[in-house]
Design an enzyme around this catalytic site. Structure first.
Site, mmCIF file in Angstrom:
data_model
loop_
_atom_site.group_PDB
_atom_site.id
_atom_site.type_symbol
_atom_site.label_atom_id
_atom_site.label_comp_id
_atom_site.label_asym_id
_atom_site.label_seq_id
_atom_site.Cartn_x
_atom_site.Cartn_y
_atom_site.Cartn_z
ATOM 1 N N ASP A 1 -7.979 -5.436 -0.551
ATOM 2 C CA ASP A 1 -8.165 -6.157 -1.237
ATOM 3 C C ASP A 1 -8.319 -8.131 -0.909
ATOM 4 O O ASP A 1 -8.399 -8.815 -1.383
ATOM 5 C CB ASP A 1 -7.717 -5.518 -2.425
ATOM 6 C CG ASP A 1 -8.309 -4.807 -3.099
ATOM 7 O OD1 ASP A 1 -7.265 -3.521 -3.274
ATOM 8 O OD2 ASP A 1 -9.415 -4.218 -3.677
ATOM 9 N N HIS B 1 0.803 -1.047 0.231
ATOM 10 C CA HIS B 1 0.229 -0.298 -0.156
ATOM 11 C C HIS B 1 0.523 1.397 -0.096
ATOM 12 O O HIS B 1 1.758 1.277 0.612
ATOM 13 C CB HIS B 1 -0.997 0.582 1.312
ATOM 14 C CG HIS B 1 -2.014 0.590 1.049
ATOM 15 N ND1 HIS B 1 -2.337 2.151 1.494
ATOM 16 C CD2 HIS B 1 -2.852 0.493 0.793
ATOM 17 C CE1 HIS B 1 -3.364 2.968 0.881
ATOM 18 N NE2 HIS B 1 -3.873 2.006 0.851
HETATM 19 C C1 SDX Z 1 -6.730 0.030 -3.061
HETATM 20 O O1 SDX Z 1 -4.313 4.060 -2.229
HETATM 21 C C2 SDX Z 1 -5.228 3.751 -1.390
HETATM 22 O O2 SDX Z 1 -6.020 4.379 -0.199
HETATM 23 C C3 SDX Z 1 -6.051 2.487 -1.782
HETATM 24 C C4 SDX Z 1 -6.954 2.155 -1.788
HETATM 25 C C5 SDX Z 1 -8.553 2.331 -1.278
HETATM 26 O O3 SDX Z 1 -9.004 2.183 -0.158
HETATM 27 O O4 SDX Z 1 -8.577 3.564 -2.313
HETATM 28 O O5 SDX Z 1 -6.024 1.263 -0.233
HETATM 29 C C6 SDX Z 1 -7.601 0.859 -2.125
HETATM 30 O O6 SDX Z 1 -5.842 -0.154 -4.188
HETATM 31 C C7 SDX Z 1 -4.981 -0.715 -1.899
HETATM 32 C C8 SDX Z 1 -4.239 -1.140 -2.387
HETATM 33 C C9 SDX Z 1 -4.459 -2.508 -3.890
HETATM 34 N N1 SDX Z 1 -2.761 -3.231 -4.999
HETATM 35 C C10 SDX Z 1 -3.072 -4.001 -4.930
HETATM 36 O O7 SDX Z 1 -3.090 -5.186 -4.362
HETATM 37 C C11 SDX Z 1 -1.718 -4.322 -5.515
HETATM 38 C C12 SDX Z 1 -1.134 -5.032 -5.512
HETATM 39 N N2 SDX Z 1 0.140 -3.656 -4.403
HETATM 40 C C13 SDX Z 1 0.917 -2.783 -5.503
HETATM 41 O O8 SDX Z 1 0.399 -2.964 -7.541
HETATM 42 C C14 SDX Z 1 1.127 -1.842 -4.536
HETATM 43 O O9 SDX Z 1 1.635 -2.521 -3.487
HETATM 44 C C15 SDX Z 1 0.595 -0.338 -4.871
HETATM 45 C C16 SDX Z 1 0.280 0.270 -6.082
HETATM 46 C C17 SDX Z 1 -0.903 -0.648 -4.153
HETATM 47 C C18 SDX Z 1 1.645 0.405 -4.468
HETATM 48 O O10 SDX Z 1 2.446 0.625 -4.351
HETATM 49 P P1 SDX Z 1 3.426 2.265 -4.682
HETATM 50 O O11 SDX Z 1 3.110 2.480 -3.175
HETATM 51 O O12 SDX Z 1 3.823 2.901 -5.946
HETATM 52 O O13 SDX Z 1 4.790 1.318 -4.179
HETATM 53 P P2 SDX Z 1 5.909 0.872 -5.144
HETATM 54 O O14 SDX Z 1 5.094 -0.025 -7.371
HETATM 55 O O15 SDX Z 1 6.482 1.805 -5.482
HETATM 56 O O16 SDX Z 1 5.853 -0.556 -4.733
HETATM 57 C C19 SDX Z 1 7.666 -0.262 -3.553
HETATM 58 C C20 SDX Z 1 8.423 -1.264 -3.977
HETATM 59 C C21 SDX Z 1 8.531 -2.177 -4.969
HETATM 60 O O17 SDX Z 1 10.276 -2.686 -5.357
HETATM 61 P P3 SDX Z 1 11.138 -1.961 -5.434
HETATM 62 O O18 SDX Z 1 11.131 -0.889 -6.542
HETATM 63 O O19 SDX Z 1 11.026 -0.687 -4.512
HETATM 64 O O20 SDX Z 1 12.344 -2.658 -5.185
HETATM 65 O O21 SDX Z 1 7.366 -2.658 -3.216
HETATM 66 C C22 SDX Z 1 7.741 -3.838 -4.506
HETATM 67 C C23 SDX Z 1 8.021 -3.339 -5.581
HETATM 68 O O22 SDX Z 1 7.952 -4.009 -6.843
HETATM 69 N N3 SDX Z 1 5.736 -3.801 -3.592
HETATM 70 C C24 SDX Z 1 5.762 -5.123 -4.734
HETATM 71 C C25 SDX Z 1 3.849 -5.496 -4.374
HETATM 72 N N4 SDX Z 1 3.824 -4.041 -3.915
HETATM 73 C C26 SDX Z 1 5.384 -3.276 -4.005
HETATM 74 N N5 SDX Z 1 5.975 -6.657 -4.947
HETATM 75 C C27 SDX Z 1 5.555 -7.618 -4.805
HETATM 76 N N6 SDX Z 1 3.782 -7.509 -4.381
HETATM 77 C C28 SDX Z 1 3.383 -6.470 -3.930
HETATM 78 N N7 SDX Z 1 2.144 -6.386 -4.531
#
Ligand code: SDX
Length: 431
Positions: free
Chosen positions: A366, A308
């Protein structure tokens, strides 16, 4: 007390910018950079807006480190335990919990505005039967700007109230119509003798050929899930609604933009993606393979339902939903649900893996919600629609706050241009 300021200085020109620091009620302070471009001729750079406050707001507060979520100051776990979705809608829209008569009036207002224009119903016949329900819902909500011209003066408070009541009341009906269209079943009209969650289940699962009795366990679970999904500060879809609305666009169009943004698998589309992922993993012995994929930088696979932007501790909603999930499955006699067992095991293994611990990737809202929806007989393709129904009140509340914001202006960010410098056109025979 004198204002706290940050000083920025351009080392080459010596130009300085004195930027005021402003404190809110709770949470991080903000550095007011509105004068920066005028004083230093430079923009800030923050793709994804991870360090940017886009507005002032009094609606929802999140503490990502403490795993805290509050609507109008009330912790969501208290609202989940003691309130109802329509009472939370009133709280979000009006800023205060309603008195008994206020709640009764609000419930009656919403309950008697659930029908949609019959011509809107015919729009569903324009979709192929296998159209994704989110595509249908986004399209039909956008079409509301063509039906309700009588209440789209965004500067008229009475129009804003009618818009709010209309869209909150009609979202379940539109969602149900999309679902029935995908089944090839006749649309079921809403009933005024049922509450919000009961009506939704009735419109989803009743058929003209038989009596249908709403399962109280299912209705209670949906009402609770809607409370937990109602709002979440300046998330992607809410910021989309604010941005679309900032141009003065028809409010129904702004909500449709929010629905489109929510659909993405990185956002509200994750609940559908979680179920698809769990089914792809299939069994506990394949969990490590998928955790390895999630950690592999060369693999685009991410563990859906984990991570998140704000929560770097447990998402408080996930903790509550996990408990609800177990209760619902037990009450429905599905406690041995293989998907729930797999989800629990995946969470246990992932939270011991140093990659997830180091990156603070916990289950989010989720991760478990889809398992409950599946247990209630709601198909995976409808999961994000359920999220959209609940989040509509949050979108509307933020839209209303944006419209009356004295600092409000059209949202128009700038950029760091890295494209080609100026060059002259060359005729095709000289290229
Ligand atoms: C919702 O914003 C909100 O409030 C949203 C929400 C709401 O109520 O409105 O809470 C609802 O959208 C919840 C999130 C649902 N999405 C997912 O479950 C999809 C999987 N999650 C990721 O796509 C990600 O964690 C996000 C999109 C939720 C957050 O993305 P960020 O903040 O941009 O974080 P990032 O992509 O920069 O990740 C940081 C690091 C990265 O690694 P590095 O580049 O630092 O090496 O963490 C890794 C990412 O690769 N990472 C993951 C991961 N999520 C982040 N690696 C593996 N699996 C994951 N799920």
């Amino acid at each position: 007390m004198s204002k706290k300021t940050y000083l920025l200085q351009d080392p080459e020109t010596g130009k300085r910018a004195e930027l005021e620091v402003r404190d809110g009620t709770l949470g991080p302070s903000v550095v007011d950079i509105r004068s920066l471009y005028g004083e230093l001729g430079a923009f800030t750079y923050d793709p994804g807006f991870a360090s940017t406050a886009s507005c002032e707001s009094t609606i929802t507060f999140i503490d990502g480190a403490k795993g805290l979520l509050m609507y109008r100051g009330y912790p969501v776990n208290q609202l989940a335990e003691k309130s109802s979705f329509l009472e939370v809608c009133y709280l979000l829209l009006h800023g205060e919990l309603p008195a008994t008569d206020e709640l009764e009036t609000f419930e009656t207002t919403i309950g008697t505005h659930t029908m949609i224009n019959e011509t809107m119903l015919r729009l569903f016949n324009g979709f192929h039967h296998d159209a994704h329900p989110m595509a249908m819902v986004a399209g039909v909500v956008a079409s509301m700007s063509a039906f309700y011209h009588d209440t789209t003066d965004i500067n008229n408070p009475h129009h804003r109230d009618i818009f709010a009541h209309r869209i909150v009341a009609k979202m379940p009906t539109i969602a149900a119509a999309a679902y029935k269209h995908s089944l090839g079943q006749p649309f079921m009209y809403p009933r005024n003798d049922l509450n919000y969650a009961q009506n939704l289940l009735h419109m989803f699962f009743a058929v003209p050929a038989a009596e249908y009795e709403v399962n109280p366990i299912a209705a209670e679970a949906i009402d609770l899930l809607f409370i937990l999904h109602a709002d979440h500060e300046q998330n992607c879809s809410t910021s989309t609604v604010r941005m679309a609305g900032s141009s003065g666009a028809n409010p129904y169009s702004a909500i449709a933009a929010g629905i489109a943004a929510l659909w993405g698998p990185a956002h509200g589309g994750a609940n559908e993606a979680v179920l698809n992922m769990l089914e792809e993993i299939g069994s506990v012995d394949r969990i490590q393979k998928y955790i390895a994929k999630a950690k592999d930088k060369d693999d685009s696979f991410r563990l859906m339902g984990f991570g998140h932007r704000v929560y770097k501790n447990h998402d408080p909603r996930a903790t509550i939903i996990r408990e609800v999930c177990h209760k619902v499955l037990k009450d429905l006699g599905r406690v041995d649900s293989p998907l729930f067992e797999l989800a629990l095991k995946l969470e246990e293994i992932a939270l011991k893996d140093e990659y997830f611990v180091e990156k603070k990737l916990y289950p989010n809202v989720d991760f478990y919600s889809g398992i409950i929806y599946r247990a209630l007989g709601i198909p995976t393709s409808m999961f994000t629609v359920m999220f959209a129904i609940a989040r509509t009140v949050g979108w509307v509340t933020h839209w209303r706050e944006m419209i009356v914001d004295p600092d409000g202006r059209i949202s128009r960010p700038r950029q760091l241009y890295i494209g080609p410098a100026a060059r002259d056109y060359t005729d095709i025979d000289k290229r």
